[in-house]
Design a protein around this motif. Structure first.
Motif, PDB file in Angstrom:
ATOM      1  N   GLY A 254     -30.332 -53.684 -22.721  1.00 23.82           N
ATOM      2  CA  GLY A 254     -29.862 -52.314 -22.900  1.00 23.82           C
ATOM      3  C   GLY A 254     -28.495 -52.164 -23.512  1.00 23.82           C
ATOM      4  O   GLY A 254     -28.076 -51.047 -23.829  1.00 23.82           O
ATOM      5  N   GLY A 257     -28.364 -50.094 -26.853  1.00 29.24           N
ATOM      6  CA  GLY A 257     -29.148 -48.861 -26.950  1.00 29.24           C
ATOM      7  C   GLY A 257     -30.631 -49.122 -27.109  1.00 29.24           C
ATOM      8  O   GLY A 257     -31.425 -48.194 -27.214  1.00 29.24           O
ATOM      9  N   LYS A 258     -31.009 -50.401 -27.132  1.00 31.09           N
ATOM     10  CA  LYS A 258     -32.404 -50.838 -27.049  1.00 31.09           C
ATOM     11  C   LYS A 258     -32.455 -51.969 -26.033  1.00 31.09           C
ATOM     12  O   LYS A 258     -31.420 -52.558 -25.701  1.00 31.09           O
ATOM     13  CB  LYS A 258     -32.938 -51.292 -28.414  1.00 31.09           C
ATOM     14  N   GLN A 327     -32.907 -45.346 -16.395  1.00 27.14           N
ATOM     15  CA  GLN A 327     -33.055 -45.160 -17.843  1.00 27.14           C
ATOM     16  C   GLN A 327     -31.787 -45.575 -18.596  1.00 27.14           C
ATOM     17  O   GLN A 327     -31.269 -44.860 -19.452  1.00 27.14           O
ATOM     18  CB  GLN A 327     -33.427 -43.706 -18.156  1.00 27.14           C
ATOM     19  N   VAL A 329     -31.260 -47.931 -20.804  1.00 31.11           N
ATOM     20  CA  VAL A 329     -31.349 -48.200 -22.242  1.00 31.11           C
ATOM     21  C   VAL A 329     -31.127 -46.906 -23.026  1.00 31.11           C
ATOM     22  O   VAL A 329     -30.320 -46.853 -23.965  1.00 31.11           O
ATOM     23  CB  VAL A 329     -32.710 -48.828 -22.597  1.00 31.11           C
ATOM     24  N   THR A 330     -31.813 -45.853 -22.616  1.00 33.83           N
ATOM     25  CA  THR A 330     -31.627 -44.541 -23.253  1.00 33.83           C
ATOM     26  C   THR A 330     -30.208 -44.047 -23.048  1.00 33.83           C
ATOM     27  O   THR A 330     -29.596 -43.466 -23.957  1.00 33.83           O
ATOM     28  CB  THR A 330     -32.633 -43.524 -22.663  1.00 33.83           C
ATOM     29  N   ARG A 331     -29.673 -44.278 -21.856  1.00 35.80           N
ATOM     30  CA  ARG A 331     -28.313 -43.824 -21.544  1.00 35.80           C
ATOM     31  C   ARG A 331     -27.285 -44.543 -22.425  1.00 35.80           C
ATOM     32  O   ARG A 331     -26.314 -43.946 -22.893  1.00 35.80           O
ATOM     33  CB  ARG A 331     -28.023 -44.099 -20.067  1.00 35.80           C
ATOM     34  N   ALA A 333     -27.781 -45.664 -25.422  1.00 29.73           N
ATOM     35  CA  ALA A 333     -27.867 -45.080 -26.760  1.00 29.73           C
ATOM     36  C   ALA A 333     -27.151 -43.729 -26.813  1.00 29.73           C
ATOM     37  O   ALA A 333     -26.398 -43.443 -27.758  1.00 29.73           O
ATOM     38  CB  ALA A 333     -29.320 -44.923 -27.179  1.00 29.73           C
ATOM     39  N   ARG A 334     -27.353 -42.892 -25.793  1.00 30.22           N
ATOM     40  CA  ARG A 334     -26.765 -41.546 -25.782  1.00 30.22           C
ATOM     41  C   ARG A 334     -25.241 -41.589 -25.641  1.00 30.22           C
ATOM     42  O   ARG A 334     -24.520 -40.960 -26.419  1.00 30.22           O
ATOM     43  CB  ARG A 334     -27.369 -40.724 -24.642  1.00 30.22           C
ATOM     44  N   GLY A 360     -25.114 -48.509 -29.305  1.00 26.83           N
ATOM     45  CA  GLY A 360     -25.144 -48.219 -27.892  1.00 26.83           C
ATOM     46  C   GLY A 360     -23.734 -48.281 -27.334  1.00 26.83           C
ATOM     47  O   GLY A 360     -22.744 -48.064 -28.053  1.00 26.83           O
TER      48      GLY A 360
END
Length: 444
Positions: A254, A257-258, A327, A329-331, A333-334, A360
């Motif tokens: 993570g 961002g992936k 979450q 990985v998504t976090r 990236a955001r 990320g």
């Protein structure tokens, strides 16, 4: 005198200099989430995440609970001889998480270093070939095999050779070195020619076992390879029967961002190494690879008494649960987009900020002088001032700020960190910063 200094003075008598890269006079006592506390009781926002080894933060309650429960049940019985329920569960889960629609197996280790050593062994065993190709700027670890394929510091070779024979280094496609006006496509083609040069002059491709790369270099400066370059190298390995492996020890789980840094490229590697954050910093690593490669050697070719012990495996399973449930990985990236905006806006205000690279919650920010050349002195001033103001950030390559906070950092903490960094930037621009007395010993 502070407790930090008392402890450091005592430790210096007993600790070998080669075991630590010098940065700040701090002794860490405890941590929670994205905050660490020193022996004096002072809090710092952690923008390093223990060298990307605590992606889910310090002492996450679910990891602590998993470690405690497993320790009460079984601390260790060597997986070198017998299976245990926890590590067996982790092995299956890791093969399912790794990219690639093919059968996979796992080999456990204690560190990213021995995981990368293992990939060398398995690639040689599978192919029957000897040569290993790696990249300048790479950091793969400190065991002899990992040292031999690294290329980030002269102190990883000085006075300790001969290193592993049969290793060849080619230039990493460092996009900060693009020629003026050069497109990613042209840059990739130019660097791929440099990649092929050894194969065309002295290195028979049919004697090469392995090409190993960090898709996004970590200690080399947080630098992402171009897509076309990665595709060209990958196709070259397909054409020549060479094992293609990626090191995900720093950049996996993570961070970018992936889930894995190789996921940015749509490529499924033959083997990948993971470590650091897999067990939230406990000593655990793994190689995940194609079954036919991983089954090419027999025990005890890659056996370690403590590799994959039950407590570290329990920590890893809990860590993977947290990444999924929160979450992260998504976090990554955001929140990485927020960090990218902050550093890019700062670059517009301050001439000493050159290239800004964010993938990320994972960034490298280059600091330069008025002539555009790397400014190690200014970088040291910045990281030291950031430390004084209450955040931990270190440098890479002398002039690159390393930004890798835990993925659980709150937006409030992130904003506070940005305010600290902005203050340091402003004070450097106005000539208010000076070097610490220990400046000659700070950094790589």
């Amino acid at each position: 005198m502070s407790k930090n200094q008392d402890i450091l003075n005592e430790e210096k008598i007993h600790l070998a200099d080669a075991t630590r890269v010098k940065y700040f006079d701090i002794v860490i006592d405890h941590g929670q989430g994205a905050v660490i506390t020193d022996a004096n009781g002072r809090d710092y926002i952690d923008l390093l995440a223990s060298a990307s080894a605590t992606n889910i933060g310090h002492s996450h309650p679910k990891v602590v609970a998993a470690i405690t429960a497993q320790a009460k049940k079984l601390i260790q019985y060597t997986p070198a001889y017998f299976a245990n329920t926890t590590t067996a569960t982790l092995a299956k889960r890791l093969t399912e998480l790794a990219p690639g629609n093919f059968d996979k197996q796992v080999a456990f280790g204690n560190s990213g270093s021995d995981a990368n050593d293992a990939m060398i062994k398995f690639a040689r065993g599978y192919t029957g070939r000897q040569y290993i190709v790696s990249f300048t700027g790479a950091y793969h670890g400190s065991t002899y095999g990992a040292l031999s394929i690294s290329g980030v510091s002269l102190n990883m070779a000085r006075h300790i050779g001969p290193l592993l024979p049969g290793t060849v280094k080619v230039p990493f496609p460092d996009q900060t070195q693009r020629l003026s006006g050069e497109s990613d496509n042209d840059f990739s083609e130019r660097l791929f020619k440099q990649f092929k040069l050894p194969f065309e002059t002295y290195l028979p491709a049919d004697e090469v076992a392995l090409v190993i790369i960090e898709p996004i270099q970590g200690d080399g400066g947080i630098i992402k390879a171009p897509q076309k370059y990665m595709s060209l190298v990958y196709e070259f390995t397909r054409e020549n029967g060479i094992v293609f492996a990626v090191d995900e020890v720093n950049q996996g789980l993570g961070r970018t961002g992936k889930m894995w840094s190789i996921d940015h490229f749509g490529i499924a590697p033959d083997m990948m190494s993971i470590g650091k954050s897999i067990a939230s910093g406990l000593p655990l690593s793994a190689v995940i690879g194609r079954t036919e490669i991983m089954s090419s050697l027999s025990a005890p070719a890659n056996v370690y008494t403590t590799a994959g012990n039950p407590v570290t495996a329990a920590a890893a399973l809990a860590t993977l649960d947290v990444i999924d449930e929160e979450q992260l990985v998504t976090r990554s990236a955001r929140l990485g987009l927020l960090a990218q905006a902050f550093f890019q806006q700062a670059a517009q205000r301050y001439a000493f900020i050159s290239d800004v690279r964010l993938y990320g919650l994972n960034g490298g920010i280059d600091i330069v002088d008025m002539a555009g050349m790397p400014d190690n002195e200014a970088t040291t001033k910045l990281i030291y001032r950031i430390f004084e103001l209450g955040a931990i950030m270190i440098s890479l390559r002398g002039n690159t700020l390393r930004f890798q906070p835990p993925l659980v950092i709150t937006e409030k903490q992130l904003t506070h960190a940005f305010n600290i960094i902005e203050q340091a930037f402003s004070e450097l621009a106005s000539g208010k910063l000076t070097l610490p007395k220990t400046d000659n010993h700070i950094g790589w």
